[in-house]
Design an enzyme around this catalytic site. Structure first.
Site, PDB file in Angstrom:
ATOM      1  CD1 TRP A  34       1.079  -0.101   3.078  1.00  0.00           C
ATOM      2  CD2 TRP A  34      -0.670   1.316   3.369  1.00  0.00           C
ATOM      3  NE1 TRP A  34       0.955   0.428   4.298  1.00  0.00           N
ATOM      4  CE2 TRP A  34       0.231   1.401   4.373  1.00  0.00           C
ATOM      5  CE3 TRP A  34      -1.709   2.492   3.434  1.00  0.00           C
ATOM      6  CZ2 TRP A  34       0.069   2.281   5.592  1.00  0.00           C
ATOM      7  CZ3 TRP A  34      -1.810   3.233   4.463  1.00  0.00           C
ATOM      8  CH2 TRP A  34      -0.898   3.204   5.523  1.00  0.00           C
ATOM      9  CG  ASP A  35       4.651   0.765   1.739  1.00  0.00           C
ATOM     10  OD1 ASP A  35       3.798   0.051   2.359  1.00  0.00           O
ATOM     11  OD2 ASP A  35       5.728   1.117   2.613  1.00  0.00           O
ATOM     12  CE  LYS A  75       4.906  -0.882  12.015  1.00  0.00           C
ATOM     13  NZ  LYS A  75       5.146  -1.996  10.894  1.00  0.00           N
ATOM     14  CD  GLN A  76       2.065   1.886  10.150  1.00  0.00           C
ATOM     15  OE1 GLN A  76       2.960   0.983  10.351  1.00  0.00           O
ATOM     16  NE2 GLN A  76       1.888   2.490   8.952  1.00  0.00           N
ATOM     17  CD  GLU A  81       2.288  -3.572   9.082  1.00  0.00           C
ATOM     18  OE1 GLU A  81       1.887  -3.609   7.978  1.00  0.00           O
ATOM     19  OE2 GLU A  81       3.129  -3.556   9.806  1.00  0.00           O
TER      20      GLU A  81
END
Length: 751
Positions: A341-342, A544-545, A472
């Site tokens: 997906w980056d 996480k992000q 994640e």
């Protein structure tokens, strides 16, 4: 000295620290200091001790890290499914000057010129100046070229015992490839020069169903002597080259053409293609050399991994843009050259705005693997297209065996691909793309999400269960806020595209998409006025992000400013510091759009100063030359500070302002509905200039006071904060979708 930022920028371009903590680095001289004042050039007298921080060269077909024994080729992978990775080709282009390999009285100067796409080494010797330039040719795209120029410094001396100048060099291709079964090299004489060739096949197919045969690869390279001899006067240029292709004839013909071309003409033809790219567009920073270098380095790396526009030989199929680019991908640390997906969420948006032809190429990779996505959806009991979390050559799931949870649950990648298609259609209105597969892509992704949504008779909303959002640290959740919004957007887009495509493609009634999208659950806490990350999320749990924060941008989901602020504030407090680089750039965008410039600056600095450009904060590293983090940083500049927003029916510029410690931010060559626009922000004025306009899509801009028709050559001054809205006529009388999801969870906008 330029200090830590420029020195750290070799992770993006040339310079890197030695792995000391950020606090130490800020107070000590770095291992490799950038001594160039040119914003496009990085120069140093010493290379990083860690080879991971070496710069790379590439042209979208082949790429390599400098002085590495490995070359990678677009689309060449070896290994079964989760073991698939870029296949290593020995670097018969890795030629070293001996004076850079051993202790000597000379001080080599190393330069990466991001404007001309070339790495140079200059050694100022007693009797000569030796300059080596190394580049992946942008026109002869199968070739990596080494040119060594020896220029005498003195007139001939008849009494000198050794009148010739000898330059010792060494070819260092490394060991035999473990990925490719090469035959024995074969020599031949071409135009009086000894040339070697070798062909082979990858050892393991990625998936026998979609790739029953191994992949072919052939390489040609010029023989390299152990030293060069030139007269004691004058100048001479030696050209060496390596070419690689899956087709032996193409690799051979390319090498012959390179060797038959005059050395300077060969280099100029390469530079001409780089200049062609930079003439089309660019992001320019003034007043902050460090920031300007970082921006130029990022675009250099992106363009190095994207295919040439014009090439001597027909271009091969393009296999996407991975998190560390084409020059890396042989190991797990480098994400093995896979697509995530980056690509669509982090790298794609900035590329789309300046180079839509490359956005098209990235979507084309997804179209060409869509039939595999259809099989994955069916195998998991669903309809339409379910794209894998990681894909490479075939488009099948190639996530490492270590990480089955992400492969099983992180399904939002399909929604991200649809969102990329949405943005592409919004900025191009490319009807040919719709006809040639776009309609099918959008519709089938919507079909997947419609089949994933299950009505909850207790709540009255549709749930999407068994997913993982961008965070994640939490898997197998229900109603991930990010996942549900991109799923809803996917279905709304299919409704819109059904109207655009009905004349030549679709006949079925699409209203069920909007019905499901409207009724998808969207977690919302009315008391705290924020979005829990998923149903059942326990407030205070670390993540996480960036996840929920992405609703505000890039998804631009409509919500109250108070909700947006609460999302930003809360998730900043629970995001772990060891997360990846791109998180804080999205926080910066959020605060800029809310008008909180001070906090935005804090987040912007946090988004790059500790990374430039590794995946994780120093002293941790993770992936190096992390294109995903670079993409987040570019978005903070272009969509945060410059304030650009893309919607299906308009382009907006809202609260444009300068980044910290800069005097000018100029985005040149923004492409919108065939127009070429330049947004120029300086300390005194903000203006928009139309270089060209597509007659099919006339544009009106509201400059803060009046509606102005844009015509070629017109510069419009933008007064105030905006939003400044650019519109054209409606496309095919198709109404843009509502894009509202789980409406009852939200307070009315504006209250």
């Amino acid at each position: 000295m330029l200090g830590v930022l420029a020195a750290a920028a070799l992770v993006v371009v040339l310079l890197a620290t030695k792995g000391a903590s950020l606090a130490v680095v800020e107070n000590l001289s770095t291992e490799t200091d950038d001594v160039s004042k040119d914003p496009h050039v990085f120069s140093t007298y010493s290379l990083p001790s860690d080879d991971r921080f070496m710069p790379s060269i590439g042209n979208g077909h082949v790429a390599t890290n400098m002085f590495s024994d490995t070359v990678y080729m677009n689309g060449l992978y070896n290994g079964f499914k989760g073991e698939s990775h870029r296949a290593r080709i020995p670097s018969w282009a890795n030629i070293r000057l001996n004076s850079t390999l051993t202790q000597n009285p000379y001080s080599p100067m190393y330069n990466l010129d991001t404007k001309h796409g070339v790495f140079t080494v200059t050694v100022d010797r007693e009797r000569s100046v030796v300059t080596q330039r190394i580049y992946a040719h942008r026109f002869y795209t199968r070739a990596i070229v080494n040119q060594i120029q020896v220029a005498s410094k003195h007139r001939p001396d008849p009494n000198f015992l050794h009148p010739e100048i000898w330059i010792a060099i060494k070819l260092m291709p490394g060991p035999t490839s473990v990925d490719i079964a090469f035959e024995d090299p074969i020599p031949e004489i071409i135009d009086g020069r000894t040339v070697w060739s070798v062909c082979g096949q990858t050892k393991v197919s990625e998936d026998q169903t979609y790739q029953p045969l191994p992949l072919d690869v052939c390489a040609y390279w010029t023989s390299v002597p152990d030293h060069l001899v030139v007269p004691q006067h004058g100048t001479r240029v030696f050209t060496f080259a390596m070419t690689v292709d899956k087709n032996k004839t193409i690799a051979r013909h390319e090498l012959i053409k390179v060797l038959q071309t005059d050395g300077e003409e060969l280099f100029e033809k390469h530079v001409e293609q780089w200049q062609r790219l930079y003439q089309q567009a660019g992001v320019h920073i003034e007043g902050n050399l460090k920031l300007a270098k970082i921006v130029n380095g990022i675009w250099y790396y992106y363009l190095s991994s994207l295919p040439a526009e014009v090439s001597h030989q027909p271009l091969d199929r393009f296999f996407g843009l991975s998190p560390t680019g084409l020059a890396r991908g042989g190991t797990f640390d480098d994400y093995e050259g896979h697509n995530f997906w980056d690509t669509e969420t982090w790298m794609y948006p900035s590329i789309l705005l300046l180079y839509p032809q490359y956005a098209h190429a990235l979507l084309q990779y997804r179209l060409e693997t869509a039939y595999v996505a259809a099989h994955l959806a069916r195998s998991t009991g669903h309809k339409g297209y379910r794209f894998p979390w990681e894909s490479a050559y075939t488009g099948t799931e190639v996530t490492q065996p270590c990480c089955p949870e992400v492969a099983e649950f992180e399904q939002h990648v399909s929604g991200c691909i649809s969102f990329a298609a949405r943005q592409y259609l919004a900025t191009t209105r490319d009807e040919d793309w719709l006809k040639q597969g776009g309609c099918s892509l959008v519709t089938n992704i919507a079909d997947f999400w419609a089949s994933r949504a299950v009505i909850n008779y207790t709540s009255g909303f549709y749930d999407i269960e068994n997913v993982m959002g961008p965070d994640e640290d939490h898997s197998n959740v229900t109603n991930s806020a990010f996942t549900n919004v991109v799923a809803g957007y996917s279905m709304y887009l299919a409704q819109y595209v059904a109207c655009l495509c009905k004349d030549y493609y679709m006949s079925r009634e699409p209203e069920h998409y909007a019905d499901i999208a409207w009724s998808l659950a969207l977690p919302y806490d009315a008391d705290l006025d924020y979005h829990p990350q998923y149903t059942g999320y326990a407030r205070g749990e670390g993540i996480k992000q960036a996840d929920v924060v992405l609703l505000g941008f890039p998804l631009q989901y409509p919500m109250n400013e108070s909700t947006r602020m609460n999302d930003l504030s809360y998730y900043e407090s629970v995001t772990r510091s060891s997360g990846p680089a791109m998180t804080w750039s999205m926080h910066a965008v959020g605060h800029l759009r809310l008008g909180d410039r001070q906090h935005a600056e804090k987040m912007f600095n946090k988004s790059y100063k500790a990374y430039v450009w590794t995946e994780l904060r120093r002293p941790d590293v993770g992936a190096v030359n992390f294109h995903t983090g670079m993409g987040g940083f570019l978005q903070a500049l272009m969509f945060g500070y410059a304030g650009v927003s893309v919607y299906l029916d308009r382009l907006e510029i809202n609260r444009p302002q300068l980044p910290p410690q800069t005097t000018r931010l100029k985005i040149r060559g923004m492409k919108y509905l065939g127009a070429n626009l330049t947004l120029d922000i300086d300390e005194n004025d903000i203006s928009l200039t139309a270089t060209s306009i597509d007659d099919n899509w006339p544009l009106l801009i509201n400059n803060g006071k009046y509606n102005v028709t844009l015509v070629p050559g017109l510069t419009v001054t933008l007064s105030g904060d905006g939003p400044f809205t650019i519109r054209s006529k409606q496309w095919k009388d198709c109404k843009v979708p509502a894009d509202v999801i789980g409406q009852s969870y939200l307070r009315p906008i504006g209250t």
